[in-house]
Design a protein around this motif. Structure first.
Motif, PDB file in Angstrom:
ATOM      1  N   TYR A 130       9.377   0.393  -3.358  1.00  0.00           N
ATOM      2  CA  TYR A 130       9.785   0.035  -4.546  1.00  0.00           C
ATOM      3  C   TYR A 130       8.891   0.543  -5.783  1.00  0.00           C
ATOM      4  O   TYR A 130       8.479   0.067  -6.743  1.00  0.00           O
ATOM      5  N   GLY A 131       8.251   1.853  -5.502  1.00  0.00           N
ATOM      6  CA  GLY A 131       7.744   2.529  -6.563  1.00  0.00           C
ATOM      7  C   GLY A 131       6.045   2.203  -6.471  1.00  0.00           C
ATOM      8  O   GLY A 131       5.485   2.730  -7.446  1.00  0.00           O
ATOM      9  N   GLN A 132       5.777   1.446  -5.663  1.00  0.00           N
ATOM     10  CA  GLN A 132       4.180   1.236  -5.685  1.00  0.00           C
ATOM     11  C   GLN A 132       3.816   1.616  -4.094  1.00  0.00           C
ATOM     12  O   GLN A 132       4.399   1.780  -3.194  1.00  0.00           O
ATOM     13  N   GLN A 133       2.514   2.124  -4.098  1.00  0.00           N
ATOM     14  CA  GLN A 133       1.740   2.335  -2.679  1.00  0.00           C
ATOM     15  C   GLN A 133       0.374   1.857  -2.993  1.00  0.00           C
ATOM     16  O   GLN A 133      -0.317   2.120  -3.980  1.00  0.00           O
ATOM     17  N   VAL A 134      -0.118   1.537  -1.880  1.00  0.00           N
ATOM     18  CA  VAL A 134      -1.454   1.048  -1.704  1.00  0.00           C
ATOM     19  C   VAL A 134      -2.294   2.245  -2.497  1.00  0.00           C
ATOM     20  O   VAL A 134      -3.520   1.820  -2.911  1.00  0.00           O
ATOM     21  N   ALA A 135      -2.417   3.509  -2.146  1.00  0.00           N
ATOM     22  CA  ALA A 135      -3.038   4.434  -2.781  1.00  0.00           C
ATOM     23  C   ALA A 135      -3.385   4.069  -4.036  1.00  0.00           C
ATOM     24  O   ALA A 135      -4.419   4.738  -4.793  1.00  0.00           O
ATOM     25  N   ASP A 136      -2.399   3.594  -4.923  1.00  0.00           N
ATOM     26  CA  ASP A 136      -2.580   3.493  -6.268  1.00  0.00           C
ATOM     27  C   ASP A 136      -3.483   2.607  -6.593  1.00  0.00           C
ATOM     28  O   ASP A 136      -3.945   2.310  -7.690  1.00  0.00           O
ATOM     29  N   SER A 137      -3.923   1.521  -5.797  1.00  0.00           N
ATOM     30  CA  SER A 137      -4.851   0.457  -6.180  1.00  0.00           C
ATOM     31  C   SER A 137      -6.009   0.469  -5.403  1.00  0.00           C
ATOM     32  O   SER A 137      -7.091  -0.234  -5.614  1.00  0.00           O
ATOM     33  N   ILE A 138      -5.986   1.037  -4.064  1.00  0.00           N
ATOM     34  CA  ILE A 138      -7.194   0.979  -3.298  1.00  0.00           C
ATOM     35  C   ILE A 138      -8.523   1.802  -4.004  1.00  0.00           C
ATOM     36  O   ILE A 138      -8.289   2.802  -4.325  1.00  0.00           O
ATOM     37  N   VAL A 139      -9.575   1.069  -3.886  1.00  0.00           N
ATOM     38  CA  VAL A 139     -11.065   1.508  -4.500  1.00  0.00           C
ATOM     39  C   VAL A 139     -11.547   2.016  -3.377  1.00  0.00           C
ATOM     40  O   VAL A 139     -12.270   3.141  -3.432  1.00  0.00           O
ATOM     41  N   GLU A 140     -11.546   1.247  -2.330  1.00  0.00           N
ATOM     42  CA  GLU A 140     -12.668   1.419  -1.244  1.00  0.00           C
ATOM     43  C   GLU A 140     -12.098   0.966  -0.013  1.00  0.00           C
ATOM     44  O   GLU A 140     -11.388  -0.308  -0.066  1.00  0.00           O
ATOM     45  N   VAL A 141     -12.361   1.573   1.057  1.00  0.00           N
ATOM     46  CA  VAL A 141     -12.076   1.164   2.470  1.00  0.00           C
ATOM     47  C   VAL A 141     -13.270   0.996   3.342  1.00  0.00           C
ATOM     48  O   VAL A 141     -14.274   1.967   3.229  1.00  0.00           O
ATOM     49  N   ARG A 142     -13.591  -0.002   4.056  1.00  0.00           N
ATOM     50  CA  ARG A 142     -14.733   0.058   4.874  1.00  0.00           C
ATOM     51  C   ARG A 142     -14.216  -0.066   6.320  1.00  0.00           C
ATOM     52  O   ARG A 142     -13.266  -0.744   6.504  1.00  0.00           O
ATOM     53  N   ALA A 143     -15.184   0.562   7.266  1.00  0.00           N
ATOM     54  CA  ALA A 143     -14.727   0.735   8.656  1.00  0.00           C
ATOM     55  C   ALA A 143     -15.730   0.856   9.489  1.00  0.00           C
ATOM     56  O   ALA A 143     -16.905   1.000   8.972  1.00  0.00           O
ATOM     57  N   LEU A 144     -15.399   0.686  11.051  1.00  0.00           N
ATOM     58  CA  LEU A 144     -16.382   0.909  11.819  1.00  0.00           C
ATOM     59  C   LEU A 144     -15.895   2.264  12.496  1.00  0.00           C
ATOM     60  O   LEU A 144     -15.072   2.407  12.960  1.00  0.00           O
ATOM     61  N   GLU A 145     -17.094   3.021  12.755  1.00  0.00           N
ATOM     62  CA  GLU A 145     -16.864   4.311  13.502  1.00  0.00           C
ATOM     63  C   GLU A 145     -16.809   4.201  14.870  1.00  0.00           C
ATOM     64  O   GLU A 145     -17.845   3.341  15.452  1.00  0.00           O
ATOM     65  N   ARG A 146     -15.550   4.323  15.570  1.00  0.00           N
ATOM     66  CA  ARG A 146     -15.525   3.810  16.898  1.00  0.00           C
ATOM     67  C   ARG A 146     -16.802   4.156  17.862  1.00  0.00           C
ATOM     68  O   ARG A 146     -17.132   3.594  18.834  1.00  0.00           O
ATOM     69  N   SER A 147     -16.860   5.479  17.664  1.00  0.00           N
ATOM     70  CA  SER A 147     -17.907   6.199  18.784  1.00  0.00           C
ATOM     71  C   SER A 147     -19.562   5.731  18.589  1.00  0.00           C
ATOM     72  O   SER A 147     -20.105   5.685  19.174  1.00  0.00           O
ATOM     73  N   THR A 148     -19.891   5.659  17.184  1.00  0.00           N
ATOM     74  CA  THR A 148     -20.989   5.422  16.791  1.00  0.00           C
ATOM     75  C   THR A 148     -21.447   3.881  16.332  1.00  0.00           C
ATOM     76  O   THR A 148     -22.537   3.558  16.376  1.00  0.00           O
ATOM     77  N   LEU A 149     -20.277   3.256  16.464  1.00  0.00           N
ATOM     78  CA  LEU A 149     -20.336   1.486  15.905  1.00  0.00           C
ATOM     79  C   LEU A 149     -21.128   1.409  14.423  1.00  0.00           C
ATOM     80  O   LEU A 149     -21.325   0.418  14.002  1.00  0.00           O
ATOM     81  N   GLU A 150     -21.067   2.640  13.601  1.00  0.00           N
ATOM     82  CA  GLU A 150     -21.686   2.470  12.181  1.00  0.00           C
ATOM     83  C   GLU A 150     -20.612   2.147  11.435  1.00  0.00           C
ATOM     84  O   GLU A 150     -19.495   2.596  11.460  1.00  0.00           O
ATOM     85  N   GLU A 151     -21.192   1.355  10.359  1.00  0.00           N
ATOM     86  CA  GLU A 151     -20.193   1.462   8.973  1.00  0.00           C
ATOM     87  C   GLU A 151     -19.995   2.410   8.055  1.00  0.00           C
ATOM     88  O   GLU A 151     -21.219   3.085   7.836  1.00  0.00           O
TER      89      GLU A 151
END
Ligand SMILES: Cc1cc2nc3c(=O)[nH]c(=O)nc-3n(C[C@H](O)[C@H](O)[C@H](O)COP(=O)(O)OP(=O)(O)OC[C@H]3O[C@@H](n4cnc5c(N)ncnc54)[C@H](O)[C@@H]3O)c2cc1C
Length: 356
Positions: A130-151
């Motif tokens: 309906y005309g919005q997507q999260v790319a319009d509001s996301i500032v930052e995504v935090r994640a764990l890298e699966r192979s290194t376990l680093e943030e």
């Protein structure tokens, strides 16, 4: 952290399909995620990351590895003047977060009301409606890298967002586990960019400009979106069999000019006009409504093949009426082949199919 064995996967998905997981870990912290990844690596066990299961189709044979359910909770709201930064744990319920933000006088995600699933999956396919997507509001995504376990922290541009995709679904598929997402929202009145939503608000006698910004205006939009979605069986509802789906099963294809002309010629051969084809020009090319292609290829709403069917209320939603992922995949394959033969257009599956 407890690793459960032989756990049924069907109840963890909106399609209610799939056999058991050999192992299942319910993770509620970064520590749990790391522990589960190490456990799997030490045993050479493959890992599948699961959120709310609303865009996932497990195989009838189940998954012969570790399903890692991401349940990190917590919502922080940092306000500054008319804007706010909202950070949510990947395991927060998405629609719960939308409702919370609307009640807190914030706008920017209200058109994404009623979408099932968890926060952590929203950047994966750049959830939109309906005309919005999260790319319009996301500032930052935090994640764990699966192979290194680093943030790792990704800014919006790092995420490579595009229509129903991102780096997490493309080049970096299965490389990261998203743990937290930050959205920038504001106290302004919502902007309506989707004609169907404008019509719905008008029909309900809602004049957004006359409403106070914040929860009143955003709440009116949220109510309208949920009403439209409900009429299409696009909000999960135990009482509506058509909602046993993964939402839209196919993406709207984006065609080049040459491909669009070829589609128009094929349609003209069937006696149609180019203007009949719902087409939206964008920077990538011409987006064509997949629902139109499916229906014009002879698949009416309500079509059934074994225990699988097409929703009676939405031509793109494949519905499970029994317990066979094979039937659902069979119907999907039949639709893809027929649309290809009829129109020369290849439909791409939207949900993630997880083989054994
Ligand atoms: C009735 C219905 C309506 C829908 N309407 C829409 C709509 O309007 N717009 C739209 O965009 N989608 C829609 N969907 C699809 C779906 O709800 C979204 O894609 C949602 O974001 C999926 O979230 P989930 O937590 O259920 O993901 P899941 O199904 O659990 O996972 C989807 C994918 O994301 C990965 N993943 C999940 N969480 C993480 C994480 N924390 N880290 C890394 N990878 C992760 C999984 O491995 C998988 O590849 C609809 C689905 C249904 C059933």
């Amino acid at each position: 952290m407890n690793i459960e064995q032989d756990q049924p996967l069907a109840p963890l998905t909106s399609l209610r399909l799939g056999g058991p997981a050999r192992y299942l870990a319910r993770c509620t912290s970064n520590g749990d995620l790391r522990e589960a990844l190490v456990w799997a690596a030490e045993r050479g066990v493959s890992v599948h990351v699961l959120g709310g299961g609303s865009n996932t189709l497990f195989d009838d044979a189940g998954f012969d590895g570790l399903v890692l359910h991401v349940g990190l909770q917590g919502v922080d709201i940092l306000r500054a003047d008319e804007a706010a930064l909202v950070t949510a744990g990947a395991g927060e319920d998405w629609d719960g977060l939308v409702a919370h933000c609307v009640a807190d006088d914030l706008s920017g995600i209200e058109c994404l009301s009623g979408i099932p699933g968890l926060v952590g999956a929203t950047p994966i396919q750049n959830v939109g409606a309906y005309g919005q997507q999260v790319a319009d509001s996301i500032v930052e995504v935090r994640a764990l890298e699966r192979s290194t376990l680093e943030e790792v922290t990704f800014s919006n541009v790092d995420c490579d967002f595009a229509y129903r995709t991102s780096r997490f679904k493309g080049a970096d598929r299965d490389r990261y586990i998203i743990t937290r997402v930050t959205y920038r929202l504001s106290r302004s009145r919502p902007e309506i960019r989707y004609p169907e939503l404008t019509r719905r608000l008008q029909a309900d006698g809602v004049d957004l400009q006359a409403l106070a910004p914040g929860r009143v205006a955003s709440g009116a939009v949220r109510d309208a979106v949920i009403a439209v979605r409900r009429s299409k069986s696009m909000v999960l509802d135990e009482g509506d069999a058509n909602t046993r789906s993964a939402g839209s099963f196919f993406l709207n294809p984006t065609l080049s000019e040459v491909q669009l002309e070829s589609l128009q010629e094929r349609w003209a051969d069937q006696g149609g006009e180019a203007t009949d084809i719902p087409t939206f020009a964008n920077v990538q090319g011409y987006k064509v409504a997949a629902a139109w292609l499916v229906e014009r290829s002879g698949f009416a709403r309500g079509t059934r093949r074994g225990s699988a069917g097409i929703s009676q209320n939405h031509a793109l939603a494949l519905v499970n009426h029994g317990d066979s992922a094979a039937d659902l995949l069979g119907l999907a394959a039949e639709i893809v082949t027929t649309v290809e033969t009829t129109f020369g257009v290849t439909l791409e599956r939207e949900p993630v199919y997880v083989p054994r």
